[in-house]
Write an enzyme that holds these catalytic residues in place. Structure first.
Site, PDB file in Angstrom:
ATOM      1  N   ASN A 168      33.842  39.293  21.369  1.00  0.00           N
ATOM      2  CA  ASN A 168      33.548  37.899  21.040  1.00  0.00           C
ATOM      3  C   ASN A 168      32.128  37.630  21.528  1.00  0.00           C
ATOM      4  OD1 ASN A 168      33.379  35.149  20.718  1.00  0.00           O
ATOM      5  ND2 ASN A 168      34.727  34.647  22.436  1.00  0.00           N
ATOM      6  N   LYS A 208      30.319  35.087  21.097  1.00  0.00           N
ATOM      7  CA  LYS A 208      30.046  33.668  21.391  1.00  0.00           C
ATOM      8  C   LYS A 208      28.710  33.266  20.747  1.00  0.00           C
ATOM      9  CE  LYS A 208      32.583  34.330  25.637  1.00  0.00           C
ATOM     10  NZ  LYS A 208      33.090  33.708  26.831  1.00  0.00           N
ATOM     11  N   HIS A 262      39.879  29.461  20.724  1.00  0.00           N
ATOM     12  CA  HIS A 262      39.294  29.974  21.974  1.00  0.00           C
ATOM     13  C   HIS A 262      39.219  28.831  22.988  1.00  0.00           C
ATOM     14  CE1 HIS A 262      36.408  31.615  24.822  1.00  0.00           C
ATOM     15  NE2 HIS A 262      36.752  32.804  24.356  1.00  0.00           N
ATOM     16  N   GLU A 274      37.012  27.925  24.931  1.00  0.00           N
ATOM     17  CA  GLU A 274      35.760  27.154  24.904  1.00  0.00           C
ATOM     18  C   GLU A 274      35.793  26.105  23.797  1.00  0.00           C
ATOM     19  OE1 GLU A 274      33.137  30.536  24.777  1.00  0.00           O
ATOM     20  OE2 GLU A 274      33.732  31.035  26.822  1.00  0.00           O
ATOM     21  N   GLU A 330      44.292  34.660  27.059  1.00  0.00           N
ATOM     22  CA  GLU A 330      43.068  34.544  27.848  1.00  0.00           C
ATOM     23  C   GLU A 330      43.228  33.454  28.907  1.00  0.00           C
ATOM     24  OE1 GLU A 330      39.556  36.325  25.531  1.00  0.00           O
ATOM     25  OE2 GLU A 330      39.562  34.175  25.205  1.00  0.00           O
ATOM     26  N   GLY A 332      34.634  34.830  31.603  1.00  0.00           N
ATOM     27  CA  GLY A 332      33.236  34.747  32.009  1.00  0.00           C
ATOM     28  C   GLY A 332      33.042  34.535  33.497  1.00  0.00           C
ATOM     29  N   SER A 346      37.142  38.704  31.319  1.00  0.00           N
ATOM     30  CA  SER A 346      36.386  39.651  32.151  1.00  0.00           C
ATOM     31  C   SER A 346      36.918  41.080  32.054  1.00  0.00           C
ATOM     32  CB  SER A 346      36.355  39.182  33.610  1.00  0.00           C
ATOM     33  OG  SER A 346      35.738  37.900  33.683  1.00  0.00           O
TER      34      SER A 346
HETATM   35  C1  PEP Z   1      36.110  35.606  25.841  1.00  0.00           C
HETATM   36  O1  PEP Z   1      35.188  34.841  25.677  1.00  0.00           O
HETATM   37  O2  PEP Z   1      37.007  35.663  24.993  1.00  0.00           O
HETATM   38  C2  PEP Z   1      36.132  36.434  27.050  1.00  0.00           C
HETATM   39  C3  PEP Z   1      37.213  37.088  27.343  1.00  0.00           C
HETATM   40  O3  PEP Z   1      34.972  36.458  27.785  1.00  0.00           O
HETATM   41  P1  PEP Z   1      34.642  37.425  29.035  1.00  0.00           P
HETATM   42  O4  PEP Z   1      35.065  38.812  28.650  1.00  0.00           O
HETATM   43  O5  PEP Z   1      33.170  37.309  29.226  1.00  0.00           O
HETATM   44  O6  PEP Z   1      35.424  36.906  30.182  1.00  0.00           O
END
Ligand code: PEP
Length: 249
Positions: free
Chosen positions: A9, A11, A94, A96, A166, A172, A213
């Site tokens: 992803n 972003k 997501h 976000e 998630e 992040g 992460s």
């Molecule tokens: C994401 O944005 O879906 C995500 C898992 O980000 P990160 O791997 O940076 O935590």
């Protein structure tokens, strides 16, 4: 039984020039992957990513899609527009989007149905906040998000849907859910899908990723868990060597 799927992803990262460099570097690094490989890019990079990955094992996804076919929705993108570009997957819901753009369980469901109607494969994101986890609400939140996301979705469509668990507190932040926590929480989602449809479909068909992460260091341990069918990767998907290490876990 369930083919693993690792999706990046991006972003709001990467110009077209950066996309060309990243995808060109990535193609040879992931060509022998056992997992299905997906990169989800900003809208402006999709055409470039689709063109560059033609004839490779990398599929391209978008990061959102609107629920209407067309019309007065300034700034939005329809499923038809993504299909025309050659996009295969689309991330929906997501955290976000839920946090910053007013996405709700209902709009997630509307987007899922619109995507499926046009042959796009949704990657539906669900996950609890830290407050919800500390308040003992993980199951309640995930059952609600999952049930609403799948409302009026036929069982036959489940082969075209991926769920990404998630935990919001792990995105992040560098904090990963332990493999056991991720596995047990994904089991709650799978059990919910089993109740909504059937145990057979939930266990044999539906792929559920972990996201938060995930990186080259922790991917092996996470992917060794029986409920975890892949990863949705943010930060570590922006560098070809890192993403390829995750893909080739
Ligand atoms: C994401 O944005 O879906 C995500 C898992 O980000 P990160 O791997 O940076 O935590």
């Amino acid at each position: 039984m369930r083919t693993p799927i690792i999706a990046g992803n991006w972003k709001m990262n990467n110009t077209i020039a950066a996309t060309k460099a990243l995808v060109t570097e990535l193609i040879p690094l992931v060509k022998d992957a056992k997992a299905e490989v997906v990169i989800c890019t900003p809208y402006t990079d999709l055409a470039t990513a689709v063109e560059l990955t033609k004839g490779t094992n990398i599929k391209v996804g978008a990061e959102n899609v609107h629920w209407a076919e067309k019309g007065a929705f300034t700034g939005e993108i329809s499923a038809d527009m993504l299909v025309e570009l050659g996009v295969t997957y689309v991330i929906i819901g997501h955290s976000e989007r839920r946090q910053y753009f007013g996405e709700t369980d209902q709009t997630v469901n509307a987007r899922v149905k619109a995507a499926l109607a046009k042959g796009l494969k949704p990657i539906i994101c669900v996950g609890e906040t830290l407050e919800e986890r500390e308040g003992g609400k993980v199951a309640e939140v995930l059952v609600r998000q999952t049930t609403e996301a799948f409302k009026d979705v036929a069982e036959a469509e489940l082969q075209n849907i991926v769920v990404a668990y998630e935990p919001v507190w792990a995105i992040g932040t560098g904090k990963t859910a332990t493999a056991e926590v991720a596995n047990d929480t994904i089991k709650i989602i799978r059990d919910t899908i089993a109740k909504l449809y059937s145990k057979k479909t939930a266990e044999e068909i539906v792929r559920i990723q972990y996201g938060g992460s995930m990186n080259p260091k922790n991917v092996k341990e996470l992917m060794a868990m029986p409920e975890i069918d892949g990863g949705l990767i943010g930060g570590a998907s922006l560098k070809a060597p890192d993403f390829s290490l995750v893909v080739n876990y």
